[in-house]
Write an enzyme that holds these catalytic residues in place. Structure first.
Site, PDB file in Angstrom:
ATOM      1  N   CYS A   1       0.814  -1.218   0.000  1.00  0.00           N
ATOM      2  CA  CYS A   1       0.000   0.000   0.000  1.00  0.00           C
ATOM      3  C   CYS A   1       0.843   1.261   0.000  1.00  0.00           C
ATOM      4  CB  CYS A   1      -0.943  -0.009   1.196  1.00  0.00           C
ATOM      5  SG  CYS A   1      -2.278  -1.221   1.053  1.00  0.00           S
TER       6      CYS A   1
ATOM      7  N   LYS B   1       0.651   3.336  -3.278  1.00  0.00           N
ATOM      8  CA  LYS B   1      -0.557   4.056  -3.665  1.00  0.00           C
ATOM      9  C   LYS B   1      -0.223   5.440  -4.217  1.00  0.00           C
ATOM     10  CE  LYS B   1      -4.224   2.288  -0.608  1.00  0.00           C
ATOM     11  NZ  LYS B   1      -5.175   2.676   0.455  1.00  0.00           N
TER      12      LYS B   1
ATOM     13  N   ASP C   1     -14.634   6.609   1.676  1.00  0.00           N
ATOM     14  CA  ASP C   1     -14.787   5.480   2.599  1.00  0.00           C
ATOM     15  C   ASP C   1     -14.161   4.230   1.998  1.00  0.00           C
ATOM     16  OD1 ASP C   1     -15.615   4.131   4.908  1.00  0.00           O
ATOM     17  OD2 ASP C   1     -17.515   5.210   4.945  1.00  0.00           O
TER      18      ASP C   1
ATOM     19  N   ASP D   1     -10.289   1.327   7.928  1.00  0.00           N
ATOM     20  CA  ASP D   1      -9.073   0.547   8.147  1.00  0.00           C
ATOM     21  C   ASP D   1      -7.858   1.417   7.864  1.00  0.00           C
ATOM     22  OD1 ASP D   1      -9.259   0.523   5.372  1.00  0.00           O
ATOM     23  OD2 ASP D   1      -8.940  -1.628   5.165  1.00  0.00           O
TER      24      ASP D   1
ATOM     25  N   ASP E   1      -8.805  -3.909  -4.518  1.00  0.00           N
ATOM     26  CA  ASP E   1      -7.508  -3.502  -4.001  1.00  0.00           C
ATOM     27  C   ASP E   1      -6.432  -4.423  -4.556  1.00  0.00           C
ATOM     28  OD1 ASP E   1      -5.475  -2.322  -2.350  1.00  0.00           O
ATOM     29  OD2 ASP E   1      -7.036  -1.833  -0.897  1.00  0.00           O
TER      30      ASP E   1
ATOM     31  N   GLY F   1     -11.601 -13.797 -12.479  1.00  0.00           N
ATOM     32  CA  GLY F   1     -10.837 -12.581 -12.295  1.00  0.00           C
ATOM     33  C   GLY F   1     -10.409 -12.010 -13.632  1.00  0.00           C
ATOM     34  N   HIS F   2      -9.368 -11.192 -13.597  1.00  0.00           N
ATOM     35  CA  HIS F   2      -8.868 -10.559 -14.820  1.00  0.00           C
ATOM     36  C   HIS F   2      -7.356 -10.422 -14.707  1.00  0.00           C
ATOM     37  CE1 HIS F   2      -9.071  -8.258 -18.487  1.00  0.00           C
ATOM     38  NE2 HIS F   2      -8.355  -7.281 -17.937  1.00  0.00           N
ATOM     39  N   SER F   3      -6.655 -10.602 -15.832  1.00  0.00           N
ATOM     40  CA  SER F   3      -5.197 -10.516 -15.843  1.00  0.00           C
ATOM     41  C   SER F   3      -4.724  -9.746 -17.062  1.00  0.00           C
ATOM     42  CB  SER F   3      -4.570 -11.912 -15.835  1.00  0.00           C
ATOM     43  OG  SER F   3      -4.948 -12.628 -17.003  1.00  0.00           O
TER      44      SER F   3
ATOM     45  N   ASP G   1     -11.500  -4.133   3.437  1.00  0.00           N
ATOM     46  CA  ASP G   1     -12.403  -3.028   3.121  1.00  0.00           C
ATOM     47  C   ASP G   1     -13.861  -3.382   3.422  1.00  0.00           C
ATOM     48  OD1 ASP G   1     -10.428  -1.292   2.314  1.00  0.00           O
ATOM     49  OD2 ASP G   1     -10.593  -1.792   0.196  1.00  0.00           O
TER      50      ASP G   1
END
Length: 339
Positions: A25, A28, A57, A234, A78, A149-151, A101
């Site tokens: 993180c 970011k 949020d 968080d 995330d 998912g996605h790649s 989250d």
């Protein structure tokens, strides 16, 4: 207690943390820049939206079943570059961070999908399988199926999840409803950013940091709800000061933190003294500095610690949560005092 596969403690032959410009993180986009960018999305008006973009949020919350619907659907995503060198542990950390989250909103995760960026001509797919296995291990602990998912082919490796959850629409934990005169609780110790930065530089692995980052925030969220809390968030890439600033700003109140009451992960103080402060942490402090009043004896190093960019950090709850340390209190007014 969760049970994960027994794994070798040998140093990985490929140091994943050297393959990206930043890790976890801490990579970011800085908070001030991010707020400017997402302002282009403002102005959307939908009656089913309970929690949207306005206060940054942890997840979006949308009411289903019409205006009187009792259920909120929560949605979040995330992902980040490697925060540790072990592929399995990176997967575990990224999954726990994404699920957080939903817990931070007082919800229950229902389903997750993987998000992958992979340098296919550089890293073997067997390593990616290890990452996905780590994510799946944490999702299983949370009782959440991982379906698809996605790649994309990416020069830097990236992994995370998009997660959907649910919560009672009238019982969300939010960052804009904190009231003055209440204690502030933190459910995980600080310092993983410092320890991860040290590991990136030296290869020295902190077992305590990995244990903290892979711990789900589920039990803490349930304890906060049971204690009657209404406001929470968080603590991740913007640090404790950054996330507290967003909360008190959105709620129209102030807060004071007791630096000596803030728990630290083993080794974090030493990593701070040795200078392992990430660029993301320094940017966090630059962003909030004008809103922070440091009391007598509070040093620049204290503020950097409170701004440390966390990965898969704990919950910051307004209210007392039994079993977790109180680190300050909310006040009338504005800004954050540190004493």
């Amino acid at each position: 207690m969760s049970v994960h596969p027994i794994r070798s403690a040998a140093q990985p032959s490929i140091r994943l943390t050297t393959m990206a410009h930043g890790g976890g993180c801490a990579s970011k986009i800085p908070p001030g820049e991010l707020e400017e960018v997402v302002s282009a999305l403002s102005g959307q008006q939908y009656e089913q939206v309970i929690v949207g973009l306005d206060d940054g949020d942890d997840a979006a919350a949308v009411r289903i079943g019409g205006p009187d619907g009792a259920t909120a659907v929560l949605s979040t995503a995330d992902f980040f570059t490697p925060v540790v060198d072990d592929a399995f542990d990176w997967g575990r950390i990224a999954a726990a961070n994404a699920l957080s989250d939903i817990y931070a909103m007082g919800g229950d995760p229902v389903v997750a999908i993987n998000l992958v960026g992979w340098p296919r001509g550089v890293l073997p797919y067997e390593l990616l399988q290890e990452v996905l296995a780590g994510g799946l291990a944490i999702a299983r602990e949370a009782g959440v199926p991982v379906i698809g998912g996605h790649s994309v082919d990416d020069p830097e490796p990236k992994y995370g999840m998009a997660v959907t959850g649910t919560a009672p629409a009238d019982r969300l934990l939010r960052n804009d409803v904190a009231r003055p005169g209440l204690p502030i609780t933190l459910t995980k110790p600080l310092g993983v950013g410092l320890l991860n930065n040290r590991m990136r530089a030296t290869g020295e692995v902190s077992a305590a940091a990995i244990e903290s980052m892979t711990a789900l925030n589920r039990d803490a969220a349930q304890a906060a709800l049971a204690a009657g809390a209404r406001a929470a968030t968080d603590v991740t890439g913007f640090g404790l000061l950054g996330h507290l600033h967003k909360m008190v700003r959105a709620s129209g109140i102030g807060a004071v933190l007791n630096r000596s009451a803030v728990p630290l992960i083993e080794g974090a103080a030493e990593a701070l003294a040795d200078g392992y402060v990430s660029g993301g942490t320094r940017r966090n402090l630059d962003w909030v500095r004008e809103h922070v009043q440091a009391g007598p004896g509070i040093t620049e190093e204290d503020l950097l610690l409170l701004a440390d960019a966390q990965t898969s950090g704990g919950l910051l709850v307004v209210g007392e949560v039994p079993g977790y340390p109180i680190i300050g209190e909310t006040l009338e007014g504005a800004g954050i005092g540190v004493c």
